[in-house]
Design an enzyme around this catalytic site. Sequence first.
Site, PDB file in Angstrom:
ATOM      1  N   LYS A  29      15.927  80.337 -57.941  1.00 44.97           N
ATOM      2  CA  LYS A  29      16.106  79.335 -56.892  1.00 44.97           C
ATOM      3  C   LYS A  29      17.570  78.928 -56.789  1.00 44.97           C
ATOM      4  O   LYS A  29      18.145  78.904 -55.697  1.00 44.97           O
ATOM      5  CB  LYS A  29      15.225  78.119 -57.223  1.00 44.97           C
ATOM      6  CG  LYS A  29      14.900  77.246 -56.045  1.00 44.97           C
ATOM      7  CD  LYS A  29      13.991  76.085 -56.461  1.00 44.97           C
ATOM      8  CE  LYS A  29      12.557  76.512 -56.683  1.00 44.97           C
ATOM      9  NZ  LYS A  29      11.754  75.468 -57.360  1.00 44.97           N
ATOM     10  N   ARG A  98      14.636  70.094 -59.367  1.00 43.59           N
ATOM     11  CA  ARG A  98      13.716  71.224 -59.175  1.00 43.59           C
ATOM     12  C   ARG A  98      13.880  72.267 -60.252  1.00 43.59           C
ATOM     13  O   ARG A  98      14.987  72.709 -60.539  1.00 43.59           O
ATOM     14  CB  ARG A  98      13.999  71.895 -57.821  1.00 43.59           C
ATOM     15  CG  ARG A  98      14.169  70.930 -56.685  1.00 43.59           C
ATOM     16  CD  ARG A  98      14.772  71.622 -55.472  1.00 43.59           C
ATOM     17  NE  ARG A  98      13.859  72.582 -54.862  1.00 43.59           N
ATOM     18  CZ  ARG A  98      14.200  73.370 -53.857  1.00 43.59           C
ATOM     19  NH1 ARG A  98      15.428  73.327 -53.375  1.00 43.59           N
ATOM     20  NH2 ARG A  98      13.318  74.233 -53.374  1.00 43.59           N
ATOM     21  N   GLY A 107       4.416  77.351 -58.708  1.00 46.83           N
ATOM     22  CA  GLY A 107       3.620  76.178 -59.052  1.00 46.83           C
ATOM     23  C   GLY A 107       3.458  75.933 -60.534  1.00 46.83           C
ATOM     24  O   GLY A 107       2.689  75.070 -60.944  1.00 46.83           O
ATOM     25  N   MET A 109       5.885  75.118 -62.824  1.00 41.63           N
ATOM     26  CA  MET A 109       6.726  74.084 -63.422  1.00 41.63           C
ATOM     27  C   MET A 109       6.931  72.948 -62.440  1.00 41.63           C
ATOM     28  O   MET A 109       6.284  72.893 -61.421  1.00 41.63           O
ATOM     29  CB  MET A 109       8.019  74.709 -63.915  1.00 41.63           C
ATOM     30  CG  MET A 109       7.751  75.631 -65.099  1.00 41.63           C
ATOM     31  SD  MET A 109       9.223  76.427 -65.684  1.00 41.63           S
ATOM     32  CE  MET A 109       9.766  77.251 -64.237  1.00 41.63           C
ATOM     33  N   ARG A 352      13.982  83.589 -51.224  1.00 37.78           N
ATOM     34  CA  ARG A 352      13.938  84.635 -52.246  1.00 37.78           C
ATOM     35  C   ARG A 352      13.343  85.884 -51.614  1.00 37.78           C
ATOM     36  O   ARG A 352      12.708  85.803 -50.553  1.00 37.78           O
ATOM     37  CB  ARG A 352      13.087  84.201 -53.440  1.00 37.78           C
ATOM     38  CG  ARG A 352      11.649  84.053 -53.068  1.00 37.78           C
ATOM     39  CD  ARG A 352      10.799  83.473 -54.168  1.00 37.78           C
ATOM     40  NE  ARG A 352       9.614  82.904 -53.532  1.00 37.78           N
ATOM     41  CZ  ARG A 352       8.863  81.971 -54.058  1.00 37.78           C
ATOM     42  NH1 ARG A 352       9.139  81.464 -55.230  1.00 37.78           N
ATOM     43  NH2 ARG A 352       7.805  81.529 -53.411  1.00 37.78           N
ATOM     44  N   HIS A 468      -9.534  91.652 -74.802  1.00 41.45           N
ATOM     45  CA  HIS A 468     -10.231  92.865 -75.221  1.00 41.45           C
ATOM     46  C   HIS A 468     -10.775  93.617 -74.013  1.00 41.45           C
ATOM     47  O   HIS A 468     -10.557  94.814 -73.837  1.00 41.45           O
ATOM     48  CB  HIS A 468     -11.364  92.484 -76.182  1.00 41.45           C
ATOM     49  CG  HIS A 468     -12.196  93.653 -76.632  1.00 41.45           C
ATOM     50  ND1 HIS A 468     -13.339  94.048 -75.971  1.00 41.45           N
ATOM     51  CD2 HIS A 468     -12.034  94.518 -77.646  1.00 41.45           C
ATOM     52  CE1 HIS A 468     -13.850  95.112 -76.574  1.00 41.45           C
ATOM     53  NE2 HIS A 468     -13.074  95.409 -77.605  1.00 41.45           N
ATOM     54  N   GLU A 776       2.180 118.316 -80.951  1.00 43.53           N
ATOM     55  CA  GLU A 776       1.345 117.108 -81.039  1.00 43.53           C
ATOM     56  C   GLU A 776       1.155 116.635 -82.464  1.00 43.53           C
ATOM     57  O   GLU A 776       0.556 115.596 -82.715  1.00 43.53           O
ATOM     58  CB  GLU A 776      -0.004 117.345 -80.356  1.00 43.53           C
ATOM     59  CG  GLU A 776      -0.760 118.545 -80.895  1.00 43.53           C
ATOM     60  CD  GLU A 776      -2.058 118.819 -80.148  1.00 43.53           C
ATOM     61  OE1 GLU A 776      -2.584 117.892 -79.531  1.00 43.53           O
ATOM     62  OE2 GLU A 776      -2.545 119.955 -80.202  1.00 43.53           O
ATOM     63  N   SER A 795       4.492 122.199 -74.962  1.00 44.24           N
ATOM     64  CA  SER A 795       3.902 121.153 -74.148  1.00 44.24           C
ATOM     65  C   SER A 795       3.574 119.997 -75.086  1.00 44.24           C
ATOM     66  O   SER A 795       2.851 120.174 -76.057  1.00 44.24           O
ATOM     67  CB  SER A 795       2.646 121.674 -73.455  1.00 44.24           C
ATOM     68  OG  SER A 795       2.049 120.617 -72.752  1.00 44.24           O
ATOM     69  N   GLY A 797       1.758 117.109 -76.479  1.00 44.15           N
ATOM     70  CA  GLY A 797       0.457 116.463 -76.408  1.00 44.15           C
ATOM     71  C   GLY A 797       0.645 115.045 -76.914  1.00 44.15           C
ATOM     72  O   GLY A 797       0.460 114.758 -78.090  1.00 44.15           O
ATOM     73  N   THR A 798       1.043 114.172 -75.991  1.00 39.00           N
ATOM     74  CA  THR A 798       1.468 112.853 -76.467  1.00 39.00           C
ATOM     75  C   THR A 798       0.306 111.953 -76.887  1.00 39.00           C
ATOM     76  O   THR A 798       0.516 110.944 -77.529  1.00 39.00           O
ATOM     77  CB  THR A 798       2.325 112.132 -75.406  1.00 39.00           C
ATOM     78  OG1 THR A 798       1.617 112.153 -74.172  1.00 39.00           O
ATOM     79  CG2 THR A 798       3.664 112.822 -75.250  1.00 39.00           C
ATOM     80  N   ASP A 800      -2.238 112.955 -78.965  1.00 36.12           N
ATOM     81  CA  ASP A 800      -2.328 113.195 -80.399  1.00 36.12           C
ATOM     82  C   ASP A 800      -1.040 112.796 -81.113  1.00 36.12           C
ATOM     83  O   ASP A 800      -1.074 112.263 -82.218  1.00 36.12           O
ATOM     84  CB  ASP A 800      -2.647 114.670 -80.685  1.00 36.12           C
ATOM     85  CG  ASP A 800      -4.137 114.879 -80.906  1.00 36.12           C
ATOM     86  OD1 ASP A 800      -4.736 114.066 -81.641  1.00 36.12           O
ATOM     87  OD2 ASP A 800      -4.711 115.829 -80.331  1.00 36.12           O
ATOM     88  N   CYS A 863       1.590 117.071 -71.504  1.00 36.09           N
ATOM     89  CA  CYS A 863       0.250 117.118 -70.927  1.00 36.09           C
ATOM     90  C   CYS A 863      -0.628 115.992 -71.435  1.00 36.09           C
ATOM     91  O   CYS A 863      -1.814 115.980 -71.214  1.00 36.09           O
ATOM     92  CB  CYS A 863      -0.396 118.479 -71.194  1.00 36.09           C
ATOM     93  SG  CYS A 863      -0.651 118.806 -72.940  1.00 36.09           S
ATOM     94  N   TYR A 883       8.572 119.595 -66.713  1.00 37.86           N
ATOM     95  CA  TYR A 883       7.458 119.114 -65.893  1.00 37.86           C
ATOM     96  C   TYR A 883       6.625 118.104 -66.662  1.00 37.86           C
ATOM     97  O   TYR A 883       6.689 118.030 -67.892  1.00 37.86           O
ATOM     98  CB  TYR A 883       6.567 120.275 -65.434  1.00 37.86           C
ATOM     99  CG  TYR A 883       5.780 120.939 -66.544  1.00 37.86           C
ATOM    100  CD1 TYR A 883       4.533 120.432 -66.936  1.00 37.86           C
ATOM    101  CD2 TYR A 883       6.272 122.057 -67.209  1.00 37.86           C
ATOM    102  CE1 TYR A 883       3.812 121.023 -67.961  1.00 37.86           C
ATOM    103  CE2 TYR A 883       5.553 122.661 -68.228  1.00 37.86           C
ATOM    104  CZ  TYR A 883       4.327 122.137 -68.605  1.00 37.86           C
ATOM    105  OH  TYR A 883       3.617 122.710 -69.616  1.00 37.86           O
TER     106      TYR A 883
END
Length: 911
Positions: A29, A98, A107, A109, A352, A468, A776, A795, A797-798, A800, A863, A883
Amino acid sequence: MAAQETVDHKYVYDFSEGNKELKELLGGKGANLAEMTNLGLPVPPGFTITTEACQAYLATGREPDGLAGQIEAHLESLERAMGKRLGDPQDPLLVSVRSGAKFSMPGMMETVLNVGLNDQSVEGLARQAGGAAGQAASGGADRFAWDSYRRLIQMFGKTVCEVPGEEFEHALDDAKHAKGTHNDLDLDADDLRGLVDAYKKIFLKHTGREFPQQPREQLDLAIRAVFESWNAERAVLYRRQERIPADLGTAVNVVTMVFGNLGPDSGTGVAFTRDPASGAQGIYGDYLANAQGEDVVAGIRNTVPLQELEQLDKASYDELLGIMARLEEHYKDLCDIEFTIERGKLWMLQTRVGKRTAAAAFVIAGQLVDEGLIDLDEALHRVNGAQLAQLMFPRFQLDHEFQPVAKGIGASPGAASGTVVFTSARAVELAAEGESVILVRRETNPDDLNGMIAAKGILTSRGGKTSHAAVVARGMGKTCVSGADEIEVNVPAKRFTVAGQTVTEGDVVSIDGTTGKVYLGEVPVMPSEVVQYFEGSLDPEHIDNALVRAVHRIMTHADGKRRLAVRTNADTGADASRARRFGAEGIGLCRTEHMFLGDRRELVERLILARAPGEREAALAALLPLQRADFEEIFREMDGLPVTVRLIDPPLHEFLPPLEQLAVNVAVAQERGEDVAKEEALLAAVRRMHEENPMLGLRGVRLGLVIPGLFAMQVRAIAEAAVSCARNGGVAKPEIMVPLVGAVQELETVRAEAEKIIAEVVGDSGVEVLIGTMIEVPRAALTAGQIAEAAEFFSFGTNDLTQMGWGFSRDDVEGAFFWRYLELGIFGISPFESIDRDGVGRLVRIAAEEGRAARPGLKLGVCGEHGGDPDSVHFFHEVGLDYVSCSPFRVPVARLEAGRAVVETGGSDSR
Ligand code: ADP
Ligand code: MG
Ligand code: MG
């Protein structure tokens, strides 16, 4: 007294000293008020106390040294500029105090208006207002002054001294009642004078002191209250939900008051420079005559559309339109504003860059390009993959018939309708009968996991974006609304109540995981236009649909910019063909295990139970043509594009029935005196193959090395399918991927055998088959230089790599304790949702660098599910992968983000 020379840290900035880049220090602001001031727009003079002052106050519980003096100095120059003194009994300067943090927290504060009024200055204000308006209006001036004073006591009491707001509201209602009206404008000066007395009594009763009459004390207390509002419970909750850091603090703006409540030629309003819902051009806003700012939002009286201001005050209306156009041109974006008109004079109180829906983000970015305000790179920067993903979910087709009965937090997007159930067990039961169910709980816990899997959507009355329910639902890609607190859930009675209605088990509800809205009954769902466009059934050149056209244009630009290719994870021809329409440039992961399911299970059982080599070979020989046919179909769909096929990965016992079921089968059959030889053999195999920790057991490359002929059969099927494709005039580009390699020797062994088979099958057909591996296992990443000697591609294997890098099994941890980790801030987002750059990401980086060093031109891809996560895509771009591969629906998201990654790194390429 020795004079001490200290250079004070600067805590206070005049509006003329700031600018819009200083949001961190001056809050949004304050920074934008400064920007408008410097643009020469009519902003009431004022100054901003920095977020640093707030941080210091919150850390120590007192104002930092030097702050009081700086406020004094800035107040004095404000007084000089205005020719008035704060709270002067004759002609008071009044100010608003303000809040305003770096990120907008609507809204959350506090703001106090009319600071500086007291028993004397209220009279002075009345005289001044009356004088300025001429004798005739002096009755109105009295009314105005006393109305302003009662507002100060009310706001100050409530926000600074924690007087319950209802008490003031009741007193106001009583005053209106006594007058026989519902409209606050019918209260005259005397009524308001009486109301001020009543308010003062309320103030005294709750605080044990008189309402402070010293203007400077009012100001200091209000500033302190704004500081403290940063830690108000609702602000803390909001920040947690929106992932706004807790230590930023808020700035405080002290602004000369201008008055929209001076009579019918005054008023106040809010406006957007375009429609924030659809992005359509035009002015959108609300105006309220004879009112102070907070009345518009509070909905005290009905506002009129801003367009009507043209009739009421054409000069101000034209000026406002001019300013809005100027702001858009300056910010080069949709702006939202607050303004006040004081007796025909327009004042700008806030602006803004406005919030907007996902659809509006695309549409506006497209328009701004057309208007020449931004270029396509900037348009690409202004939208994001999360918004695109939102636009791809099916939506509820809402007509007036459907009104939401509750609104919670849109915790996991999508639109789901189904039968209400209250327990996990019932969810599983009904889902098994083919029903769509919505699991409704106060909050979920790990025991609800099966129910959540079975349900189409999840609705809870408690908990935020990191509860959760929210975390698990997002992990599953399931629609979820959490924290719909108007809903009263009674699990034992199997019902919930909302808005005076009771919903019992078996009733149907609909939940919107994007907006958080809950509807009774079944709301029809419509497919997303954007998906229809990607599917090819809406032609952007020939339909009048601003959204589709904007998406098309920005996607085309992203495709032109990006360096990363985007492939898909697809196991079937159908998935492959859909992904191709979504723009996939190949398959990055084709899992072969599904080819062992269904009626092929029997062959797998024979393979597992084989005693003699002949039995095993027979089973493999029977599987071969089936696999070959699968690959042929996939190669056909991906004609001309690379297809990475992963050799079988899961432990073989996953293909056998569960132990308990087999044990029961055997017992029952024995009882009946039936032949149980086969069941017993299976049971024995399951017992023999049981693993304490199957994720780390006999799977992936280990299977290939232990079960003779298994990988050989798959390699042959792939090569034969490729050759048959080539014979039919197609181009198959298979890439054989060996999973779970940790040591180069594993890969070398598989490779030696595979190469022989490939050479034999391929002959002179011209088909080329690459052999590579997944990275992996952490050891593979750390020995990537060695592994690259035997791999033509990696490749990552993120999934694992994350499991093994962190040492947690996803299925166990997401439901068990991730919510707690998120709550404690151990991580800001689940490392399964977005790649953990520092840890798992580091493994990727090391492997990419060392792999490429050992084998220049080594092809690198990813992948894991991270391939479709916006933030992770940027990381993979940075690391220099070739890729990313992701599920078909994520392909457009990855394309967009891969383009954004280039634009955001200034078009440079890190390789
Ligand atoms: P919020 O961040 O909740 O919008 P603001 O600080 O913007 O709170 O102020 C609340 C209302 O009071 C707004 O409508 C605003 O325009 C109005 N307001 C704030 N300062 C002034 C002022 N100096 N003169 C007149 N109205 C003001
Ligand atoms: Mg505001
Ligand atoms: Mg894996």
